[in-house]
Motif scaffolding. Structure first.
Motif, mmCIF file in Angstrom:
data_model
loop_
_atom_site.group_PDB
_atom_site.id
_atom_site.type_symbol
_atom_site.label_atom_id
_atom_site.label_comp_id
_atom_site.label_asym_id
_atom_site.label_seq_id
_atom_site.Cartn_x
_atom_site.Cartn_y
_atom_site.Cartn_z
ATOM 1 N N LYS A 1 34.227 55.098 46.270
ATOM 2 C CA LYS A 1 33.611 54.705 47.543
ATOM 3 C C LYS A 1 33.674 53.193 47.694
ATOM 4 C CE LYS A 1 30.523 58.499 48.508
ATOM 5 N NZ LYS A 1 29.149 58.895 48.814
ATOM 6 N N THR B 1 29.646 52.758 54.060
ATOM 7 C CA THR B 1 30.300 53.136 52.811
ATOM 8 C C THR B 1 31.231 54.284 53.128
ATOM 9 O OG1 THR B 1 28.344 52.482 51.555
ATOM 10 C CG2 THR B 1 29.923 53.916 50.443
ATOM 11 N N GLY C 1 34.363 56.976 51.487
ATOM 12 C CA GLY C 1 35.126 57.540 50.376
ATOM 13 C C GLY C 1 36.448 58.045 50.917
#
Length: 131
Positions: free
Chosen positions: A56, A48, A50
């Motif tokens: 995200k 994941t 961002g």
């Protein structure tokens, strides 16, 4: 929504490129400069990230076709997308890599996300060419 990058020359042969792109830790060095967070999933089969103004974005391994293709998918059922990485052999020392993003979003999300997502995918591709 589709985002396809140009093929980029990668300084690893097809098998080495495949192995490199299967290692989630390697994606951190491919991320844009404005990356705020990068987390590898507990399973080790996804991450994941961002970046900038984007929420995200998660990627989870869906399919592996050694040594020529890796397919990621969204880990969240609310978003339907895949990122396909195609690896073509050039010679014993290099390969060509192309990223193809395919997302099925409603029109509003697509309008807001197309620019930042296109930039994100292209930056990953460009950074591969610098390794």
């Amino acid at each position: 929504m589709k985002v396809n990058t140009n093929k980029v020359r990668f300084s690893k042969n097809q098998k080495e490129a495949y192995d490199f792109l299967l290692d989630m830790q390697n994606y951190e060095q491919l991320m844009p400069a404005d990356t705020k967070s990068f987390e590898i999933h507990e399973s080790g089969k996804g991450f994941t990230v961002g970046v900038g103004a984007l929420p995200k974005v998660g990627m989870r391994l869906k399919e592996m076709n050694e040594p020529s293709q890796i397919v990621f998918e969204s880990p969240a059922p609310a978003f339907d997308y895949t990122l396909t990485i195609n690896i073509d052999a050039v010679d014993d020392a290099t390969s060509d890599v192309q990223l193809d993003f395919d997302g099925k979003f409603n029109m509003m999300i697509e309008m807001m996300a197309k620019g930042p997502l296109t930039s994100f995918i292209q930056t990953i591709s460009e950074n591969l060419g610098k390794i």
